[in-house]
Scaffold this motif. Structure first.
Motif, PDB file in Angstrom:
ATOM      1  N   SER A  68       5.399  -1.614  -5.273  1.00 48.53           N
ATOM      2  CA  SER A  68       5.191  -0.253  -5.769  1.00 48.53           C
ATOM      3  C   SER A  68       6.299   0.679  -5.295  1.00 48.53           C
ATOM      4  CB  SER A  68       3.828   0.269  -5.321  1.00 48.53           C
ATOM      5  OG  SER A  68       3.756   0.285  -3.918  1.00 48.53           O
ATOM      6  N   GLY A  69       7.037   0.270  -4.271  1.00 49.41           N
ATOM      7  CA  GLY A  69       8.185   1.038  -3.796  1.00 49.41           C
ATOM      8  C   GLY A  69       9.478   0.691  -4.517  1.00 49.41           C
ATOM      9  N   GLY A  70       9.437  -0.315  -5.416  1.00 53.10           N
ATOM     10  CA  GLY A  70      10.600  -0.665  -6.223  1.00 53.10           C
ATOM     11  C   GLY A  70      11.419  -1.835  -5.723  1.00 53.10           C
ATOM     12  N   THR A  71      11.037  -2.456  -4.610  1.00 51.94           N
ATOM     13  CA  THR A  71      11.773  -3.620  -4.114  1.00 51.94           C
ATOM     14  C   THR A  71      11.483  -4.820  -5.003  1.00 51.94           C
ATOM     15  OG1 THR A  71      11.625  -2.802  -1.857  1.00 51.94           O
ATOM     16  CG2 THR A  71      12.119  -5.144  -2.128  1.00 51.94           C
ATOM     17  N   VAL A  72      12.532  -5.541  -5.387  1.00 52.43           N
ATOM     18  CA  VAL A  72      12.395  -6.656  -6.320  1.00 52.43           C
ATOM     19  C   VAL A  72      12.792  -7.967  -5.642  1.00 52.43           C
ATOM     20  CG1 VAL A  72      13.143  -7.613  -8.545  1.00 52.43           C
ATOM     21  CG2 VAL A  72      12.925  -5.139  -8.254  1.00 52.43           C
ATOM     22  N   THR A  73      11.942  -8.986  -5.836  1.00 54.69           N
ATOM     23  CA  THR A  73      12.264 -10.340  -5.400  1.00 54.69           C
ATOM     24  C   THR A  73      11.918 -11.277  -6.543  1.00 54.69           C
ATOM     25  OG1 THR A  73      10.073 -10.623  -4.399  1.00 54.69           O
ATOM     26  CG2 THR A  73      11.848  -9.870  -2.946  1.00 54.69           C
ATOM     27  N   ARG A  74      12.490 -12.449  -6.487  1.00 54.05           N
ATOM     28  CA  ARG A  74      12.192 -13.466  -7.507  1.00 54.05           C
ATOM     29  C   ARG A  74      12.008 -14.802  -6.816  1.00 54.05           C
ATOM     30  NH1 ARG A  74      16.320 -16.617  -8.034  1.00 54.05           N
ATOM     31  NH2 ARG A  74      18.351 -15.945  -7.322  1.00 54.05           N
ATOM     32  N   SER A  84      20.733  -6.252 -15.694  1.00 57.09           N
ATOM     33  CA  SER A  84      19.275  -6.163 -15.764  1.00 57.09           C
ATOM     34  C   SER A  84      18.773  -5.049 -14.845  1.00 57.09           C
ATOM     35  CB  SER A  84      18.653  -7.493 -15.340  1.00 57.09           C
ATOM     36  OG  SER A  84      17.254  -7.407 -15.378  1.00 57.09           O
ATOM     37  N   THR A  85      17.781  -4.307 -15.296  1.00 56.12           N
ATOM     38  CA  THR A  85      17.162  -3.274 -14.464  1.00 56.12           C
ATOM     39  C   THR A  85      15.660  -3.502 -14.399  1.00 56.12           C
ATOM     40  OG1 THR A  85      16.924  -1.777 -16.338  1.00 56.12           O
ATOM     41  CG2 THR A  85      18.909  -1.531 -15.012  1.00 56.12           C
ATOM     42  N   THR A  86      15.100  -3.124 -13.286  1.00 53.90           N
ATOM     43  CA  THR A  86      13.649  -3.210 -13.095  1.00 53.90           C
ATOM     44  C   THR A  86      13.154  -1.814 -12.724  1.00 53.90           C
ATOM     45  OG1 THR A  86      13.920  -3.756 -10.760  1.00 53.90           O
ATOM     46  CG2 THR A  86      13.747  -5.611 -12.318  1.00 53.90           C
ATOM     47  N   ARG A  87      11.835  -1.606 -12.868  1.00 48.07           N
ATOM     48  CA  ARG A  87      11.280  -0.298 -12.539  1.00 48.07           C
ATOM     49  C   ARG A  87       9.771  -0.388 -12.369  1.00 48.07           C
ATOM     50  NH1 ARG A  87      12.664   4.134 -16.729  1.00 48.07           N
ATOM     51  NH2 ARG A  87      11.146   2.974 -17.923  1.00 48.07           N
ATOM     52  N   THR A  88       9.244   0.487 -11.517  1.00 46.83           N
ATOM     53  CA  THR A  88       7.795   0.610 -11.369  1.00 46.83           C
ATOM     54  C   THR A  88       7.251   1.576 -12.413  1.00 46.83           C
ATOM     55  OG1 THR A  88       8.000   2.448  -9.813  1.00 46.83           O
ATOM     56  CG2 THR A  88       7.904   0.215  -8.881  1.00 46.83           C
ATOM     57  N   ASP A  89       5.960   1.510 -12.639  1.00 46.82           N
ATOM     58  CA  ASP A  89       5.280   2.467 -13.507  1.00 46.82           C
ATOM     59  C   ASP A  89       4.880   3.677 -12.660  1.00 46.82           C
ATOM     60  OD1 ASP A  89       4.180   3.518 -15.797  1.00 46.82           O
ATOM     61  OD2 ASP A  89       2.741   1.894 -16.113  1.00 46.82           O
ATOM     62  N   ALA A 122       0.042  -3.848  -8.680  1.00 46.70           N
ATOM     63  CA  ALA A 122      -0.177  -3.410  -7.305  1.00 46.70           C
ATOM     64  C   ALA A 122       0.161  -1.927  -7.198  1.00 46.70           C
ATOM     65  CB  ALA A 122       0.693  -4.223  -6.349  1.00 46.70           C
ATOM     66  N   PRO A 123      -0.878  -1.054  -7.106  1.00 50.66           N
ATOM     67  CA  PRO A 123      -0.588   0.377  -6.945  1.00 50.66           C
ATOM     68  C   PRO A 123      -0.068   0.669  -5.538  1.00 50.66           C
ATOM     69  CG  PRO A 123      -2.952  -0.010  -6.835  1.00 50.66           C
ATOM     70  CD  PRO A 123      -2.308  -1.333  -7.176  1.00 50.66           C
ATOM     71  N   SER A 124       0.600   1.810  -5.389  1.00 49.16           N
ATOM     72  CA  SER A 124       1.173   2.177  -4.092  1.00 49.16           C
ATOM     73  C   SER A 124       0.106   2.452  -3.038  1.00 49.16           C
ATOM     74  CB  SER A 124       2.089   3.399  -4.241  1.00 49.16           C
ATOM     75  OG  SER A 124       1.418   4.463  -4.884  1.00 49.16           O
ATOM     76  N   ALA A 125      -1.125   2.705  -3.444  1.00 49.47           N
ATOM     77  CA  ALA A 125      -2.239   2.891  -2.505  1.00 49.47           C
ATOM     78  C   ALA A 125      -3.531   2.545  -3.228  1.00 49.47           C
ATOM     79  CB  ALA A 125      -2.297   4.338  -2.023  1.00 49.47           C
ATOM     80  N   SER A 139       2.763   5.104  -7.777  1.00 48.94           N
ATOM     81  CA  SER A 139       3.513   4.150  -8.596  1.00 48.94           C
ATOM     82  C   SER A 139       2.771   2.813  -8.617  1.00 48.94           C
ATOM     83  CB  SER A 139       4.936   3.981  -8.058  1.00 48.94           C
ATOM     84  OG  SER A 139       4.895   3.512  -6.736  1.00 48.94           O
ATOM     85  N   VAL A 140       3.130   1.995  -9.587  1.00 46.22           N
ATOM     86  CA  VAL A 140       2.505   0.685  -9.742  1.00 46.22           C
ATOM     87  C   VAL A 140       3.603  -0.358  -9.949  1.00 46.22           C
ATOM     88  CG1 VAL A 140       0.927  -0.742 -11.104  1.00 46.22           C
ATOM     89  CG2 VAL A 140       0.434   1.707 -10.775  1.00 46.22           C
ATOM     90  N   GLY A 141       3.600  -1.355  -9.099  1.00 47.80           N
ATOM     91  CA  GLY A 141       4.495  -2.495  -9.247  1.00 47.80           C
ATOM     92  C   GLY A 141       3.693  -3.678  -9.763  1.00 47.80           C
TER      93      GLY A 141
END
Length: 166
Positions: A68-74, A84-89, A122-125, A139-141
């Protein structure tokens, strides 16, 4: 003299006897209270979505995780392509200042024609409080599960976010 004292005692008790109730009924006032608060309202931020990016899947597939903080792993054989770009809602909540509320998000599926991929969110809280100004954002990841040799296409899907006063 005895008669006079007895008479005085009876006369002395008469005012108290006249004020005393019958004893078969008693009443007192109660209290009623009500507190109306602002309703809780959830707003989706225009133009936002969980964006899992542009990638290839390889023969084993894998996952893409966005916190939810924007960190990306694969994991696995999922590889991002250049650019390529990624983003949270993103969402905002308005309501009664200082009131606690819970956040629940569902899982979903993104589809492209007959092909699909499952994702979780996964919401930020899971619980927070509306700020003094009557608003709060979150935010939601999510985590996308990519199959081996996932079919090419532009995949879209939806999920549900719900907020509830605690």
């Amino acid at each position: 003299m005895r008669v006079a004292l007895a008479t005085i005692a009876v006369v002395a008790l008469l005012p108290e006897m006249a004020l005393a109730g019958s004893g078969d009924r008693s009443a007192r006032a109660g209290t009623a209270r009500a507190l109306a608060v602002r309703p809780i309202v959830l707003t989706h931020t225009a133009g936002r979505a969980i964006v899992f990016g542009r990638f290839t899947s390889g023969t084993l597939g894998g996952t893409i995780n966005i916190t939810s903080g924007g960190t990306v792993t694969r994991t696995g054989e999922v590889n991002f392509v250049t650019g390529s770009t990624t983003r949270t809602d993103a969402f905002s909540v308005s309501g009664d200042p200082g009131r606690a509320f819970g956040i629940v998000t569902t899982s979903g599926t993104v589809v492209s024609g007959a092909r699909s991929m499952a994702f979780t969110t996964a919401p930020s809280a899971s619980r927070t409080t509306i700020a003094a100004n009557g608003r709060r954002t979150f935010s939601v990841g999510g985590r996308l599960t990519v199959a081996g040799n996932q079919g090419v296409g532009s995949y879209t899907g939806t999920y549900l976010a719900t907020v509830t006063y605690n």
